[in-house]
Design a protein around this motif. Structure first.
Motif, short mmCIF file in Angstrom:
data_model
loop_
_atom_site.label_atom_id
_atom_site.label_comp_id
_atom_site.label_asym_id
_atom_site.label_seq_id
_atom_site.Cartn_x
_atom_site.Cartn_y
_atom_site.Cartn_z
N GLU A 57 -11.44 30.20 24.40
CA GLU A 57 -11.85 29.99 23.01
C GLU A 57 -11.61 31.23 22.17
N TYR A 58 -11.93 32.40 22.75
CA TYR A 58 -11.74 33.65 22.03
C TYR A 58 -10.26 33.94 21.76
N ALA A 59 -9.40 33.61 22.72
CA ALA A 59 -7.97 33.87 22.53
C ALA A 59 -7.45 33.16 21.30
N ALA A 60 -7.84 31.91 21.14
CA ALA A 60 -7.42 31.16 19.95
C ALA A 60 -8.01 31.77 18.69
N ALA A 61 -9.27 32.18 18.77
CA ALA A 61 -9.94 32.72 17.59
C ALA A 61 -9.28 34.01 17.11
N ILE A 62 -8.99 34.90 18.04
CA ILE A 62 -8.43 36.19 17.61
C ILE A 62 -6.99 36.04 17.14
N VAL A 63 -6.23 35.13 17.75
CA VAL A 63 -4.87 34.88 17.27
C VAL A 63 -4.91 34.32 15.85
N HIS A 64 -5.81 33.39 15.61
CA HIS A 64 -5.96 32.86 14.24
C HIS A 64 -6.32 33.97 13.25
N GLY A 65 -7.22 34.86 13.66
CA GLY A 65 -7.64 35.93 12.76
C GLY A 65 -6.54 36.93 12.48
N LEU A 66 -5.75 37.24 13.50
CA LEU A 66 -4.68 38.22 13.32
C LEU A 66 -3.50 37.65 12.55
N GLN A 67 -3.08 36.45 12.91
CA GLN A 67 -1.85 35.88 12.36
C GLN A 67 -2.07 34.91 11.21
N GLY A 68 -3.30 34.39 11.07
CA GLY A 68 -3.52 33.27 10.17
C GLY A 68 -3.08 31.99 10.85
N THR A 69 -3.15 30.91 10.13
CA THR A 69 -2.71 29.62 10.67
C THR A 69 -1.59 29.08 9.79
N GLN A 70 -0.72 28.28 10.40
CA GLN A 70 0.41 27.75 9.64
C GLN A 70 -0.13 26.89 8.49
N GLY A 71 0.33 27.20 7.30
CA GLY A 71 -0.18 26.53 6.11
C GLY A 71 -1.30 27.30 5.44
N ASP A 72 -1.81 28.37 6.12
CA ASP A 72 -2.89 29.18 5.55
C ASP A 72 -2.52 30.65 5.70
N ASN A 73 -1.54 31.07 4.90
CA ASN A 73 -1.11 32.47 4.88
C ASN A 73 -0.66 32.93 6.26
N ALA A 110 -20.32 38.97 25.35
CA ALA A 110 -21.77 38.78 25.40
C ALA A 110 -22.30 38.16 24.12
N ALA A 111 -21.63 38.43 23.00
CA ALA A 111 -22.04 37.83 21.73
C ALA A 111 -21.73 36.34 21.68
N ASN A 112 -20.63 35.92 22.33
CA ASN A 112 -20.23 34.51 22.42
C ASN A 112 -20.26 33.82 21.06
N ASN A 113 -19.50 34.39 20.13
CA ASN A 113 -19.46 33.89 18.75
C ASN A 113 -18.01 33.86 18.27
N PRO A 114 -17.28 32.75 18.48
CA PRO A 114 -15.88 32.69 18.08
C PRO A 114 -15.65 32.91 16.59
N ASP A 115 -16.58 32.47 15.75
CA ASP A 115 -16.41 32.69 14.31
C ASP A 115 -16.41 34.17 13.98
N LEU A 116 -17.24 34.92 14.69
CA LEU A 116 -17.27 36.37 14.50
C LEU A 116 -15.96 37.00 14.95
N ILE A 117 -15.38 36.47 16.00
CA ILE A 117 -14.11 36.99 16.52
C ILE A 117 -13.01 36.84 15.47
#
Length: 848
Positions: free
Chosen positions: A215-231, A160-167
């Motif tokens: 969109e959320y799936a990508a956001a939460i995976v990025h938040g949990l794992q980081g991104t390659q090249g960024d920790n 309901a918040a629909n805010n990927p950055d928050l995720i």
């Protein structure tokens, strides 16, 4: 043939000619099915050095060591010495499992267990190899198994918040709190697209539409794992799991672990978009789903797990099973299932004592050629690849990692601020007659409802305990209830606030805020036949109507894990807020409902429905349906100043189901309200707050009958008269007179293991003013009938209610509907306790 049929559906939907189905075109039809699925361009690329390391290590491993990497037992079922002996690739704590079986385990307790298991896994003195193990946990709305952790709104609120950055922020916070306890891996995010809100896991989904889910799936995976090249998978990151592959949100009638009958095209377009997002972001594990697709269990579906997920989509991490999910495959058991690994399962999640025979059987099946060695090597390659990517071979042990034992990270103030933002943005305003909201905090405000000052209820399932039940506010240090936030601001502004659960008051308030909603539940136990709220027991509606009748404006704050049919409650509310399951930071609700001291809006409503609100209690409604007719549509959400669109006279007519009345149940896989389960031994009486408890003379533990922990076992040792009982909340009297009037029987589904040595007693207890002590009690000795039952087989034993009534039990004033006790040795498992109308005269125990 089944795969051909699925592919033909896809062919027709995509407009290909029917002639493609000719026999000589069969290969082309197969390709058309797979053509539905994309090849994922993952952000995480294969590293040649890692691949060499994996190959070199694999070449050194014995078959036993390889299979051990594929076995994931649960912390209640293995010891540190088991880990040292077998070197399991991973282990988990299920919902409601804690170090030392202690719900209030400290951060140090969690780290100590992680360290001990790690050191045992790299000790090669017994198993000859030193591959670090991984600990997986269900951190699904924060690190929700740990006392004091920051608990975020469940996924339905985040949708309901629909805010990927928050995720991303939420996932980063969760990762840090998980790392503080020494754990490497979380079973999140859930990326189900929920199509029938009767499903008990609806709140674990972000939306009924795949738009947000992807969109959320990508956001939460990025938040949990980081991104390659960024920790990526650094010291403050954890391995993520997109789950449950695939179609769990689309089962017929929302049946948990049921059958999804969607076409292959819909399976991709609706139910798989979260995997497109999550795998593109580099998720390293995928959890197989309990559900079936067109009758075939996903855990054994080679087409989906291997042909689609691994070969076509290109997923190079590992596939983990769900809680003994392999045992549900046709021809399998929890102890024996080569079909799962042959289908593409890489890690068996095998709690209970089934892990050892499963491991032994798997080894035998490889040697016999039932499971190809190439399939074992592929599975272990995937597991080792993820471990190397996560740096587990290079990182310090759990107790020596940078975030380990940092207790201040658990519920840190900055983390709670992120959760408060999520609460504020997730609230959806459904109704606001005459712009009643926002409220001035300077008024005399009554706070009512049983969820107003109940952090456990507002947090829902998967909260400390698996089902989220048996929690008190004291179990949430640092957290806040919705009342806490309202009271703080009202008092600070010079207003008056009264907390009254039942809505009583001395001085008539200017306005009432009533906080009410669903009791906590989790998978298996949250399914509903329809979406009627409090069907047959409209306690909360009565409270709203009582306040309205006194001329008090009513603001409803509704706590729920899904949209529900609440037309009567909406009619009795001047304003209505869908608050979902906000988590541990309930005080943030006040930041939206109340103005500041000067009368200015602090925070406007931002939340918009990511699930359509139903106009019918049993007909699913989803965005883009051909006959789309919701009460409130997807994307709806008022802001301050908007005019309400809902009628104040919504239809309240609903046809009740003719099935068994849920109020007749005491226990069926879960304890039904208003009852609470307790154990007793001598003078000791203890609430059941965890999945295993030992008292003098009695051992209790949850077990699996059909699904996870849907039954329990009682083992009496003969050292003390002991037993188990169900009592009403706060020991209030409950009216069960309709059960007696319907000539009902008390039915217990049980299984004994061995004969009972001493009398086994079923008893019940009531209380009436003026009764002499003990006069409102009754008991029945079931020993003779129990010992006649076949051993180790589930059977029903029933008792005519007149057996209790003739002893003076008043069914209109029941406090304890069921208790079982003995002073001798006995071993009983129980899965169901209920009252069955019209079965008294046919009960197995009669009383003349």
């Amino acid at each position: 043939m089944k795969r051909l049929k699925k592919s033909l559906v896809a062919v027709m939907v995509t407009g290909l000619l029917a002639s493609c189905a000719k026999q000589n075109d069969t290969v082309e039809v197969e390709k058309s099915g797979l053509d539905i699925w994309p090849t994922i361009n993952s952000e995480v690329k294969k590293d040649p050095e890692i691949e060499r390391n994996v190959a070199e290590l694999l070449a050194k491993m014995t078959l036993e060591q390889k299979v051990a990497q594929m076995i994931q037992p649960e912390i209640r079922d293995i010891t540190v010495e088991d880990m040292r002996r077998y070197g399991f690739g991973s282990y988990l704590n299920g919902g409601g499992a804690f170090p030392n079986n202690n719900k209030h385990s400290s951060v140090k307790d969690w780290v100590d267990l992680a360290e001990a298991m790690y050191q045992a896994s790299v000790d090669d003195s017994l198993d000859g190899i030193n591959i670090p193990t991984m600990w997986g946990t269900d951190a699904v709305h924060g690190h929700n198994n740990v006392i004091g952790a920051t608990l975020f709104p469940h996924n339905i609120g985040l949708g309901a918040a629909n805010n990927p950055d928050l995720i991303v922020k939420i996932a980063e916070v969760t990762a840090k709190e998980v790392m503080a306890t020494g754990i490497d891996w979380v079973f999140a995010p859930t990326v189900a697209t929920v199509r029938d809100d009767r499903w008990g896991r609806t709140y674990e989904g972000y939306s009924e539409d795949p738009e947000i889910v992807k969109e959320y799936a990508a956001a939460i995976v990025h938040g949990l794992q980081g991104t390659q090249g960024d920790n990526f998978l650094g010291d403050d990151r954890v391995i993520s799991t997109v789950k449950h592959f695939v179609g769990d949100g689309g089962t017929v009638k929302g049946d948990d672990q049921g059958n999804n009958i969607d076409s292959e095209l819909d399976l991709f377009n609706i139910h798989s978009q979260g995997y497109v997002g999550g795998l593109t972001a580099g998720a390293q594990s995928v959890m197989a789903s309990f559900n079936s697709w067109n009758g075939e269990k996903i855990h054994g579906n080679k087409y989906l797990l291997t042909d689609v997920l691994k070969d076509k989509m290109g997923f190079d991490g590992f596939v983990v099973g769900d809680w003994n999910g392999h045992g549900q495959i046709k021809g399998c058991s929890n102890h024996d299932c080569p079909q799962a690994v042959n289908a593409g399962l890489d890690v068996y999640m095998v709690p209970t004592d089934a892990w050892k025979p499963l491991m032994e059987n798997t080894i035998k099946q490889v040697r016999a050629g039932v499971i190809p060695m190439s399939r074992i090597d592929d599975a272990v390659t995937r597991i080792l690849r993820v471990k190397f990517r996560a740096g587990l071979f290079d990182k310090a042990s759990p107790a020596n990692r940078p975030y380990a034992n940092k207790t201040d990270l658990i519920g840190h103030a900055e983390h709670r601020e992120v959760a408060k933002q999520a609460v504020r943005e997730s609230l959806v305003l459904l109704k606001n007659n005459d712009n009643l909201l926002p409220l001035s905090p300077k008024q005399n405000i009554l706070i009512a409802g049983d969820a107003a000052n109940n952090i456990g209820k507002q947090s829902g399932g998967w909260t400390i305990t698996w089902q989220g039940t048996n929690n008190e506010n004291a179990d949430f240090p640092g957290g806040s209830s919705i009342y806490d936030g309202l009271a703080e601001q009202i008092k600070a502004a010079g207003g008056k606030v009264t907390l009254s659960e039942d809505g009583s008051f001395e001085n008539k308030p200017d306005v009432a805020i009533v906080v009410f909603g669903e009791e906590p539940y989790a998978e298996g136990h949250g399914d509903k036949e329809n979406l009627v709220y409090q069907q047959g027991d409209k306690r909360d509606l009565a409270l709203l109507q009582k306040l309205k009748a006194q001329g008090i404006p009513v603001i409803s704050v509704f706590i729920s894990g899904r949209p529900l049919w609440v037309n009567p409650e909406l009619n009795s509310s001047d304003a209505f807020v869908a608050a979902w399951l906000p988590g541990s930071e309930g005080d943030a609700v006040a930041d939206v409902l109340l103005t500041d001291k000067a009368g200015k809006v602090q925070n406007d409503f931002k939340g918009k429905l990511s699930f359509s609100w139903p106009s019918h209690p049993s007909k699913p409604v989803n965005r883009f349906d051909a006959d789309y007719a919701p009460l409130l549509p997807y994307g709806f959400g008022l802001q301050y100043g908007d005019k309400s669109v809902l009628s104040n006279n919504l239809s309240e007519k609903v046809e009740l189901d003719n099935g068994a009345d849920a109020n007749s149940y005491v226990f069926k896989g879960k304890t039904f309200a208003p009852w609470q389960m307790r154990l007793f031994s001598g003078a000791n009486n203890q609430a059941v707050m965890s999945s295993s408890i030992a008292l003098k003379g009695l051992e209790y533990r949850t077990i699996d009958k059909h699904i996870q922990e849907d039954a329990f076992k009682l083992v009496w040792t003969g050292l003390e008269n002991a037993g188990m009982e169900f009592v009403s909340k706060s020991w209030f009297r409950e009216d069960l007179s309709m059960m007696q009037a319907s000539n009902a029987a008390l039915v217990i589904e049980l299984m004994r293991d061995g004969l009972a040595e001493q009398p086994v007693i079923i008893s019940s207890h009531c209380e009436s003013e003026g009764d002499k002590p003990g006069s409102c009690r009754a008991q029945v000795d079931i020993t003779e009938q129990l010992n006649r039952l076949p051993d180790t087989q589930w059977q029903n034993l029933s008792i005519d209610l007149n057996c209790f009534a003739k002893q003076g039990l008043k069914y209109s004033q029941v406090i304890m509907p069921f208790a079982i006790s003995t002073s001798g040795k006995a071993n009983l498992s129980i899965s169901d306790i209920h009252f069955a109308p019209e079965q008294g005269q046919s009960a197995s125990i009669q009383c003349e």
